[in-house]
Design a protein around this motif. Structure first.
Motif, PDB file in Angstrom:
ATOM      1  N   GLY A   1      34.959  64.639  84.704  1.00  0.00           N
ATOM      2  CA  GLY A   1      34.404  63.324  84.987  1.00  0.00           C
ATOM      3  C   GLY A   1      34.283  62.973  86.456  1.00  0.00           C
ATOM      4  N   GLN A   2      34.201  63.965  87.324  1.00  0.00           N
ATOM      5  CA  GLN A   2      34.113  63.711  88.747  1.00  0.00           C
ATOM      6  C   GLN A   2      32.790  64.220  89.313  1.00  0.00           C
ATOM      7  N   GLY A   3      32.083  63.353  90.036  1.00  0.00           N
ATOM      8  CA  GLY A   3      30.916  63.799  90.780  1.00  0.00           C
ATOM      9  C   GLY A   3      31.389  64.471  92.056  1.00  0.00           C
ATOM     10  N   PHE A   4      30.517  65.258  92.679  1.00  0.00           N
ATOM     11  CA  PHE A   4      30.953  65.974  93.872  1.00  0.00           C
ATOM     12  C   PHE A   4      29.813  66.191  94.860  1.00  0.00           C
ATOM     13  N   PHE A   5      30.215  66.353  96.108  1.00  0.00           N
ATOM     14  CA  PHE A   5      29.319  66.751  97.184  1.00  0.00           C
ATOM     15  C   PHE A   5      29.564  68.227  97.427  1.00  0.00           C
ATOM     16  N   LEU A   6      28.515  68.960  97.694  1.00  0.00           N
ATOM     17  CA  LEU A   6      28.622  70.394  97.911  1.00  0.00           C
ATOM     18  C   LEU A   6      27.946  70.770  99.213  1.00  0.00           C
ATOM     19  N   HIS A   7      28.640  71.578 100.020  1.00  0.00           N
ATOM     20  CA  HIS A   7      28.048  72.060 101.258  1.00  0.00           C
ATOM     21  C   HIS A   7      28.747  73.327 101.708  1.00  0.00           C
ATOM     22  N   HIS A   8      28.173  73.981 102.702  1.00  0.00           N
ATOM     23  CA  HIS A   8      28.689  75.238 103.259  1.00  0.00           C
ATOM     24  C   HIS A   8      29.409  74.958 104.571  1.00  0.00           C
ATOM     25  N   ILE A   9      30.350  75.819 104.910  1.00  0.00           N
ATOM     26  CA  ILE A   9      31.117  75.679 106.154  1.00  0.00           C
ATOM     27  C   ILE A   9      30.207  75.669 107.379  1.00  0.00           C
ATOM     28  N   ASP A  10      29.122  76.439 107.352  1.00  0.00           N
ATOM     29  CA  ASP A  10      28.272  76.545 108.538  1.00  0.00           C
ATOM     30  C   ASP A  10      27.111  75.558 108.531  1.00  0.00           C
ATOM     31  N   MET A  11      27.157  74.600 107.633  1.00  0.00           N
ATOM     32  CA  MET A  11      26.107  73.574 107.570  1.00  0.00           C
ATOM     33  C   MET A  11      26.745  72.191 107.606  1.00  0.00           C
ATOM     34  N   PRO A  12      27.464  71.896 108.685  1.00  0.00           N
ATOM     35  CA  PRO A  12      28.162  70.618 108.730  1.00  0.00           C
ATOM     36  C   PRO A  12      27.198  69.442 108.859  1.00  0.00           C
ATOM     37  N   VAL A  13      27.526  68.392 108.169  1.00  0.00           N
ATOM     38  CA  VAL A  13      26.805  67.136 108.293  1.00  0.00           C
ATOM     39  C   VAL A  13      27.865  66.090 108.618  1.00  0.00           C
ATOM     40  N   PHE A  14      27.969  65.751 109.882  1.00  0.00           N
ATOM     41  CA  PHE A  14      28.991  64.806 110.327  1.00  0.00           C
ATOM     42  C   PHE A  14      28.399  63.399 110.423  1.00  0.00           C
ATOM     43  N   ASP A  15      27.816  62.958 109.333  1.00  0.00           N
ATOM     44  CA  ASP A  15      27.199  61.649 109.287  1.00  0.00           C
ATOM     45  C   ASP A  15      27.615  60.963 107.993  1.00  0.00           C
ATOM     46  N   ARG A  16      28.510  60.023 108.106  1.00  0.00           N
ATOM     47  CA  ARG A  16      29.054  59.296 106.959  1.00  0.00           C
ATOM     48  C   ARG A  16      27.947  58.668 106.118  1.00  0.00           C
ATOM     49  N   GLU A  17      26.900  58.171 106.769  1.00  0.00           N
ATOM     50  CA  GLU A  17      25.830  57.471 106.051  1.00  0.00           C
ATOM     51  C   GLU A  17      25.043  58.405 105.135  1.00  0.00           C
ATOM     52  N   VAL A  18      24.919  59.674 105.486  1.00  0.00           N
ATOM     53  CA  VAL A  18      24.224  60.619 104.603  1.00  0.00           C
ATOM     54  C   VAL A  18      24.969  60.717 103.270  1.00  0.00           C
ATOM     55  N   PHE A  19      26.289  60.864 103.336  1.00  0.00           N
ATOM     56  CA  PHE A  19      27.086  60.945 102.112  1.00  0.00           C
ATOM     57  C   PHE A  19      26.949  59.657 101.303  1.00  0.00           C
ATOM     58  N   ALA A  20      27.057  58.523 101.981  1.00  0.00           N
ATOM     59  CA  ALA A  20      26.960  57.226 101.293  1.00  0.00           C
ATOM     60  C   ALA A  20      25.584  57.040 100.664  1.00  0.00           C
ATOM     61  N   ALA A  21      24.539  57.415 101.387  1.00  0.00           N
ATOM     62  CA  ALA A  21      23.172  57.251 100.872  1.00  0.00           C
ATOM     63  C   ALA A  21      22.935  58.120  99.648  1.00  0.00           C
ATOM     64  N   LEU A  22      23.470  59.324  99.635  1.00  0.00           N
ATOM     65  CA  LEU A  22      23.312  60.205  98.473  1.00  0.00           C
ATOM     66  C   LEU A  22      24.033  59.638  97.256  1.00  0.00           C
ATOM     67  N   ALA A  23      25.262  59.189  97.430  1.00  0.00           N
ATOM     68  CA  ALA A  23      26.019  58.619  96.313  1.00  0.00           C
ATOM     69  C   ALA A  23      25.335  57.363  95.790  1.00  0.00           C
ATOM     70  N   ARG A  24      24.860  56.542  96.705  1.00  0.00           N
ATOM     71  CA  ARG A  24      24.178  55.294  96.328  1.00  0.00           C
ATOM     72  C   ARG A  24      22.898  55.594  95.547  1.00  0.00           C
ATOM     73  N   ALA A  25      22.107  56.523  96.053  1.00  0.00           N
ATOM     74  CA  ALA A  25      20.836  56.865  95.404  1.00  0.00           C
ATOM     75  C   ALA A  25      21.070  57.426  94.006  1.00  0.00           C
ATOM     76  N   ALA A  26      22.062  58.279  93.862  1.00  0.00           N
ATOM     77  CA  ALA A  26      22.349  58.861  92.546  1.00  0.00           C
ATOM     78  C   ALA A  26      22.831  57.789  91.568  1.00  0.00           C
TER      79      ALA A  26
END
Length: 187
Positions: free
Chosen positions: A92-117
């Protein structure tokens, strides 16, 4: 973000990169230290799950003993590693997935994805898009976990699977792509 998990694929050998990327120096810190510095401002430590090689477990636990380090076969496909990480998650847990060499250091990107979903009940995922191309991190809803676990790592790819699902695309200001400029879609 506290209710979601962050799954970070970091077990690769880094053969083309001249060694494992997880330990590569990034301004006096390793890639994993920089990733965790960011992720631990968004997620509780036990909700950060990282795939690593078995031989690295002791070293990784010294980096952060509260993160969930999961040993995977470094020769396995990213999909196989993802499936091992998913087995460690509570249901019952949603998740974010990414690779070690593809960092996204932007809090708003994570928030926008969760919000949109969350705003689109029919969507199974949310992906960032820049210049018409998808990148990372990818957000996948809890309802899709069993479907991802049924994929065959020998023949299936997560980016292909995502094309069969309704995925909300979220325009972002930068490309969450690999350093080599190749598509960052998981395979």
């Amino acid at each position: 973000m506290r209710n979601f998990h962050s799954l970070l694929l970091a077990a690769g050998k880094g053969t083309r990169a001249g060694g494992p990327k997880i330990w590569r120096d990034q301004g006096g810190r390793t890639m994993i230290e920089r990733q965790l510095d960011f992720l631990l401002h968004l997620f509780v430590p036990e909700n950060v799950v990282v795939s690593v090689q078995q031989d690295w477990l002791t070293r990784c636990r010294q980096v952060n003993p509260h993160v969930r380090w999961t040993a995977v076969d470094p020769s396995a496909s990213p999909l196989a590693s993802l499936q091992e990480l998913l087995k460690a998650l509570p249901p019952g847990q949603g998740f974010f997935l990414h690779h070690i060499d593809m960092p996204v250091f932007d809090r708003e990107v994570f928030a926008a994805l969760a919000r949109a979903a969350s705003q689109d009940a029919a969507a199974g995922a949310a992906v960032p898009v820049h210049g018409g191309r998808r990148g990372h991190p990818v957000f996948i809803k809890a309802a899709e976990v069993s479907s991802v676990l049924r994929l065959d790592p020998a023949r299936d790819r997560l980016d292909h699977w995502l094309r069969t699902r309704k995925a909300v695309e979220v325009e972002v200001a930068f490309a969450g792509r690999s350093n080599a400029g190749k598509s960052s879609a998981l395979n």
